[in-house]
Design a protein around this motif. Structure first.
Motif, PDB file in Angstrom:
ATOM      1  N   LEU A 270      64.688   6.691  30.872  1.00  0.00           N
ATOM      2  CA  LEU A 270      63.411   6.257  31.407  1.00  0.00           C
ATOM      3  C   LEU A 270      62.295   6.784  30.489  1.00  0.00           C
ATOM      4  CD1 LEU A 270      63.954   7.106  35.194  1.00  0.00           C
ATOM      5  CD2 LEU A 270      64.180   4.853  34.098  1.00  0.00           C
ATOM      6  N   LYS A 271      61.140   6.124  30.543  1.00  0.00           N
ATOM      7  CA  LYS A 271      60.016   6.564  29.725  1.00  0.00           C
ATOM      8  C   LYS A 271      59.592   7.980  30.099  1.00  0.00           C
ATOM      9  CE  LYS A 271      58.154   1.942  28.862  1.00  0.00           C
ATOM     10  NZ  LYS A 271      56.958   1.048  28.964  1.00  0.00           N
ATOM     11  N   GLU A 272      59.777   8.314  31.393  1.00  0.00           N
ATOM     12  CA  GLU A 272      59.421   9.656  31.831  1.00  0.00           C
ATOM     13  C   GLU A 272      60.299  10.711  31.149  1.00  0.00           C
ATOM     14  OE1 GLU A 272      59.942   7.103  33.745  1.00  0.00           O
ATOM     15  OE2 GLU A 272      57.957   6.738  34.646  1.00  0.00           O
ATOM     16  N   HIS A 273      61.581  10.336  30.929  1.00  0.00           N
ATOM     17  CA  HIS A 273      62.491  11.255  30.241  1.00  0.00           C
ATOM     18  C   HIS A 273      62.015  11.516  28.812  1.00  0.00           C
ATOM     19  CE1 HIS A 273      65.855   9.752  33.144  1.00  0.00           C
ATOM     20  NE2 HIS A 273      65.103  10.719  33.692  1.00  0.00           N
ATOM     21  N   ILE A 274      61.629  10.434  28.138  1.00  0.00           N
ATOM     22  CA  ILE A 274      61.160  10.564  26.748  1.00  0.00           C
ATOM     23  C   ILE A 274      59.930  11.452  26.695  1.00  0.00           C
ATOM     24  CG2 ILE A 274      60.233   9.313  24.763  1.00  0.00           C
ATOM     25  CD1 ILE A 274      61.889   6.888  25.628  1.00  0.00           C
ATOM     26  N   GLU A 275      58.982  11.183  27.577  1.00  0.00           N
ATOM     27  CA  GLU A 275      57.731  11.934  27.556  1.00  0.00           C
ATOM     28  C   GLU A 275      57.947  13.397  27.938  1.00  0.00           C
ATOM     29  OE1 GLU A 275      53.169  11.259  29.235  1.00  0.00           O
ATOM     30  OE2 GLU A 275      54.775   9.825  29.684  1.00  0.00           O
ATOM     31  N   LYS A 276      58.916  13.640  28.812  1.00  0.00           N
ATOM     32  CA  LYS A 276      59.143  14.990  29.313  1.00  0.00           C
ATOM     33  C   LYS A 276      59.716  15.911  28.233  1.00  0.00           C
ATOM     34  CE  LYS A 276      61.507  17.534  32.994  1.00  0.00           C
ATOM     35  NZ  LYS A 276      62.386  17.411  34.186  1.00  0.00           N
ATOM     36  N   ILE A 277      60.618  15.392  27.404  1.00  0.00           N
ATOM     37  CA  ILE A 277      61.294  16.256  26.433  1.00  0.00           C
ATOM     38  C   ILE A 277      60.607  16.247  25.066  1.00  0.00           C
ATOM     39  CG2 ILE A 277      63.529  15.982  27.564  1.00  0.00           C
ATOM     40  CD1 ILE A 277      64.281  13.969  25.474  1.00  0.00           C
ATOM     41  N   CYS A 278      59.471  15.569  24.984  1.00  0.00           N
ATOM     42  CA  CYS A 278      58.725  15.582  23.719  1.00  0.00           C
ATOM     43  C   CYS A 278      58.112  16.960  23.475  1.00  0.00           C
ATOM     44  CB  CYS A 278      57.604  14.541  23.749  1.00  0.00           C
ATOM     45  SG  CYS A 278      58.161  12.863  23.413  1.00  0.00           S
ATOM     46  N   ARG A 279      58.065  17.319  22.228  1.00  0.00           N
ATOM     47  CA  ARG A 279      57.427  18.565  21.828  1.00  0.00           C
ATOM     48  C   ARG A 279      55.986  18.280  21.412  1.00  0.00           C
ATOM     49  NH1 ARG A 279      59.588  22.831  17.170  1.00  0.00           N
ATOM     50  NH2 ARG A 279      58.183  24.561  17.735  1.00  0.00           N
ATOM     51  N   GLU A 280      55.121  19.241  21.629  1.00  0.00           N
ATOM     52  CA  GLU A 280      53.717  19.070  21.279  1.00  0.00           C
ATOM     53  C   GLU A 280      53.576  18.700  19.802  1.00  0.00           C
ATOM     54  OE1 GLU A 280      49.535  21.652  21.253  1.00  0.00           O
ATOM     55  OE2 GLU A 280      51.388  22.506  22.073  1.00  0.00           O
ATOM     56  N   PRO A 281      52.765  17.707  19.478  1.00  0.00           N
ATOM     57  CA  PRO A 281      52.633  17.302  18.070  1.00  0.00           C
ATOM     58  C   PRO A 281      51.958  18.381  17.235  1.00  0.00           C
ATOM     59  CG  PRO A 281      51.024  16.145  19.426  1.00  0.00           C
ATOM     60  CD  PRO A 281      51.943  16.869  20.373  1.00  0.00           C
ATOM     61  N   TYR A 282      52.301  18.394  15.958  1.00  0.00           N
ATOM     62  CA  TYR A 282      51.760  19.365  15.002  1.00  0.00           C
ATOM     63  C   TYR A 282      50.957  18.590  13.955  1.00  0.00           C
ATOM     64  CZ  TYR A 282      51.880  22.845  11.197  1.00  0.00           C
ATOM     65  OH  TYR A 282      51.555  23.707  10.189  1.00  0.00           O
ATOM     66  N   PHE A 283      49.662  18.837  13.896  1.00  0.00           N
ATOM     67  CA  PHE A 283      48.773  18.102  12.995  1.00  0.00           C
ATOM     68  C   PHE A 283      48.404  18.974  11.790  1.00  0.00           C
ATOM     69  CE2 PHE A 283      48.018  16.349  17.227  1.00  0.00           C
ATOM     70  CZ  PHE A 283      48.159  14.982  16.984  1.00  0.00           C
ATOM     71  N   ILE A 284      48.325  18.329  10.622  1.00  0.00           N
ATOM     72  CA  ILE A 284      47.917  19.039   9.401  1.00  0.00           C
ATOM     73  C   ILE A 284      46.935  18.163   8.621  1.00  0.00           C
ATOM     74  CG2 ILE A 284      50.052  20.352   9.198  1.00  0.00           C
ATOM     75  CD1 ILE A 284      50.989  18.361   7.096  1.00  0.00           C
ATOM     76  N   PRO A 285      45.974  18.759   7.897  1.00  0.00           N
ATOM     77  CA  PRO A 285      45.039  17.975   7.082  1.00  0.00           C
ATOM     78  C   PRO A 285      45.746  17.373   5.871  1.00  0.00           C
ATOM     79  CG  PRO A 285      44.205  20.196   7.520  1.00  0.00           C
ATOM     80  CD  PRO A 285      45.634  20.183   7.911  1.00  0.00           C
ATOM     81  N   GLU A 286      45.294  16.212   5.460  1.00  0.00           N
ATOM     82  CA  GLU A 286      45.930  15.533   4.327  1.00  0.00           C
ATOM     83  C   GLU A 286      45.677  16.243   3.000  1.00  0.00           C
ATOM     84  OE1 GLU A 286      44.362  11.632   3.831  1.00  0.00           O
ATOM     85  OE2 GLU A 286      42.262  12.265   3.947  1.00  0.00           O
ATOM     86  N   SER A 287      44.685  17.111   2.943  1.00  0.00           N
ATOM     87  CA  SER A 287      44.353  17.800   1.691  1.00  0.00           C
ATOM     88  C   SER A 287      45.045  19.149   1.551  1.00  0.00           C
ATOM     89  CB  SER A 287      42.838  18.012   1.593  1.00  0.00           C
ATOM     90  OG  SER A 287      42.360  18.776   2.700  1.00  0.00           O
ATOM     91  N   THR A 288      45.959  19.484   2.460  1.00  0.00           N
ATOM     92  CA  THR A 288      46.649  20.772   2.404  1.00  0.00           C
ATOM     93  C   THR A 288      47.572  20.826   1.195  1.00  0.00           C
ATOM     94  OG1 THR A 288      46.660  20.851   4.824  1.00  0.00           O
ATOM     95  CG2 THR A 288      48.105  22.392   3.669  1.00  0.00           C
ATOM     96  N   PRO A 289      47.443  21.856   0.329  1.00  0.00           N
ATOM     97  CA  PRO A 289      48.369  21.993  -0.802  1.00  0.00           C
ATOM     98  C   PRO A 289      49.805  22.155  -0.311  1.00  0.00           C
ATOM     99  CG  PRO A 289      46.459  23.410  -1.084  1.00  0.00           C
ATOM    100  CD  PRO A 289      46.397  22.885   0.323  1.00  0.00           C
ATOM    101  N   LEU A 290      50.754  21.636  -1.077  1.00  0.00           N
ATOM    102  CA  LEU A 290      52.146  21.662  -0.642  1.00  0.00           C
ATOM    103  C   LEU A 290      52.685  23.082  -0.499  1.00  0.00           C
ATOM    104  CD1 LEU A 290      54.000  18.721  -2.418  1.00  0.00           C
ATOM    105  CD2 LEU A 290      52.998  18.840  -0.148  1.00  0.00           C
ATOM    106  N   HIS A 291      52.305  23.987  -1.426  1.00  0.00           N
ATOM    107  CA  HIS A 291      52.845  25.341  -1.314  1.00  0.00           C
ATOM    108  C   HIS A 291      52.317  26.026  -0.055  1.00  0.00           C
ATOM    109  CE1 HIS A 291      48.926  26.184  -3.115  1.00  0.00           C
ATOM    110  NE2 HIS A 291      49.067  27.452  -2.792  1.00  0.00           N
ATOM    111  N   THR A 292      51.095  25.677   0.365  1.00  0.00           N
ATOM    112  CA  THR A 292      50.555  26.235   1.613  1.00  0.00           C
ATOM    113  C   THR A 292      51.279  25.653   2.811  1.00  0.00           C
ATOM    114  OG1 THR A 292      48.376  26.521   0.598  1.00  0.00           O
ATOM    115  CG2 THR A 292      48.469  26.505   2.996  1.00  0.00           C
ATOM    116  N   GLN A 293      51.516  24.344   2.789  1.00  0.00           N
ATOM    117  CA  GLN A 293      52.172  23.699   3.915  1.00  0.00           C
ATOM    118  C   GLN A 293      53.616  24.160   4.072  1.00  0.00           C
ATOM    119  OE1 GLN A 293      50.710  21.958   6.295  1.00  0.00           O
ATOM    120  NE2 GLN A 293      52.704  22.122   7.286  1.00  0.00           N
ATOM    121  N   LEU A 294      54.272  24.467   2.959  1.00  0.00           N
ATOM    122  CA  LEU A 294      55.643  24.970   3.034  1.00  0.00           C
ATOM    123  C   LEU A 294      55.689  26.264   3.843  1.00  0.00           C
ATOM    124  CD1 LEU A 294      58.588  24.674   2.121  1.00  0.00           C
ATOM    125  CD2 LEU A 294      57.992  25.957   0.064  1.00  0.00           C
TER     126      LEU A 294
END
Length: 428
Positions: A270-294
């Motif tokens: 059910l859609k409720e099942h999908i929504e229930k087990i989802c983990r909070e999204p993680y947002f990052i800026p597009e300008s973040t250097p790769l070594h920092t994001q690692l």
């Protein structure tokens, strides 16, 4: 001195020349030592390296000691050579001085300067480490005189505003370290060289360079019916997917498909099942250097992130695997196919390239050097070079690459043929 036999004078002269060769080779050997290898050996209690390190801690004192010793023996040798020449030609002192000057200069240059310094430059460790046994006590012995001369020399340097105590550190810049890795030769395997250079290159790249663009993101839209969601979950090749409502900007969370498998197997999804087990999204800026994001992925215990621009709109997805692939290469058995899925070689030597392909990926796959400091995709690069969106097939040239636009759709270049011009020169 006239009572001393010539054989003894020649013997003393040879000893003085050997001492001069010692000081000359010591100077070149000590200054030619690889400071990083020296530190490594000193940490491992290599006695010669420890002595050399102690001497090099105060280079002005070391140089003063070597030059003092070298000049003393050279002047003594020159005086002795003059005496010998006058003993050999007592009736013609002018000829004796002339011959002595020519011969002594040649002997000193060959045996006391050029040869020992060349040897020391080629084999600095073989010269410097044994020489340090003698230089340490000589430095102690000559310390008062060296200190006096050094004080005068340092005073002259201060007049021109040079601080002798502010030594230039042996720190390496990123570019210098990159050069060392490339020139390591067989000491570092080729694959390891590529990995090390890729790690150094992470600081020059941002998340925007490697992210999966928004139009290629595979996710679950909760506005779809449950049958469509079930089908997508059963057929997806991804282990993590964004879940959203209507638009990816309305993200509900990130779903790990393993957590939903029990509902799929039981046929009770059910859609409720999908929504229930989802983990909070993680947002990052597009300008973040790769070594920092690692490091951010490691710190936050995350493997996938939504990339947003300065306005907060989702631009794509970046995963930990994307960054690791920049270091070690693609995680696949078919490297050629995986590294260039949007590049299709033709029989005439040209290449048909998908407009959505990343410029960096094309450069990496074909060893090209298309400009990477502007648009990220081939389509964007072509549009920027033409300075307008083409409404029909056209041709252009980007450095040595001749580009023929094959297909245009929805204001983007969908496909282009690229041919390399072998006669191109950058100074044209």
């Amino acid at each position: 001195m006239s009572d001393v036999p010539l054989s003894m004078l020649f013997g003393i002269l040879i000893v003085l020349l050997l001492c001069s060769a010692f000081f000359s080779s010591s100077e070149t050997g000590m200054m030619s030592l690889n400071r990083y290898r020296l530190r490594h050996l000193a940490k491992n209690k290599h006695k010669g390296a420890v002595r050399a390190t102690k001497l090099l801690e105060k280079p002005d004192r070391l140089i003063g000691t070597i030059l003092t010793g070298n000049n003393l023996v050279n002047f003594a040798a020159a005086a002795l050579a003059t005496i010998i020449s006058q003993r050999l030609w007592p009736d013609n002192p002018d000829l004796a001085v002339f011959v002595n000057t020519i011969l002594f200069t040649l002997v000193v240059l060959i045996f006391a300067e050029v040869t020992p310094k060349t040897l020391a430059a080629i084999r600095p460790e073989r010269i410097a480490y044994p020489a340090s046994r003698i230089l340490l006590p000589v430095q102690t012995l000559l310390h008062p005189f060296v200190w006096f001369v050094g004080a005068i020399a340092n005073g002259l340097l201060r007049l021109v505003r040079i601080d002798v105590h502010n030594n230039t550190p042996d720190n390496l810049s990123t570019e210098e370290l990159r050069t060392i890795v490339r020139e390591a030769g067989t000491m570092i395997p080729k694959r390891h060289q590529h990995m090390l250079i890729s790690i150094l290159d992470l600081e020059k790249m941002t998340v925007n360079d490697i992210m999966v663009p928004r139009n290629e993101v595979v996710g679950l839209d909760l506005d779809d019916d449950i049958a469509a969601l079930t089908k997508r979950l059963r057929t997806t090749q991804h282990t993590r997917m964004p879940v959203y409502r209507g638009d990816i900007n309305n993200v509900v969370g990130m779903l790990h498909t393993r957590n939903i498998s029990r509902f799929l197997n039981a046929g009770e999804l059910l859609k409720e099942h999908i929504e229930k087990i989802c983990r909070e999204p993680y947002f990052i800026p597009e300008s973040t250097p790769l070594h920092t994001q690692l490091f951010n992925f490691q710190k936050n215990k995350r493997r996938i992130a939504l990339v947003v621009d300065e306005y907060g709109d989702v631009q794509g997805i970046c995963t930990l695997e994307d960054i690791l692939e920049e270091i070690v290469g693609e995680f696949t058995t078919d490297v050629v196919a995986a590294s260039s899925p949007d590049v299709h070689p033709q029989e005439d030597g040209s290449y048909v390239v998908d407009g959505a392909a990343y410029v960096r990926d094309v450069n990496k796959a074909l060893k090209w050097n298309l400009p990477t400091d502007g648009p990220k995709t081939i389509s964007g690069l072509i549009v920027e070079m033409m300075e307008h969106i083409p409404d029909s097939p056209a041709c252009l040239r980007i450095n040595q690459y001749r580009v023929e636009i094959l297909q245009i759709k929805d204001n983007t270049v969908r496909a282009a043929r690229v041919t390399i011009d072998p006669s191109f020169r950058y100074d044209e």
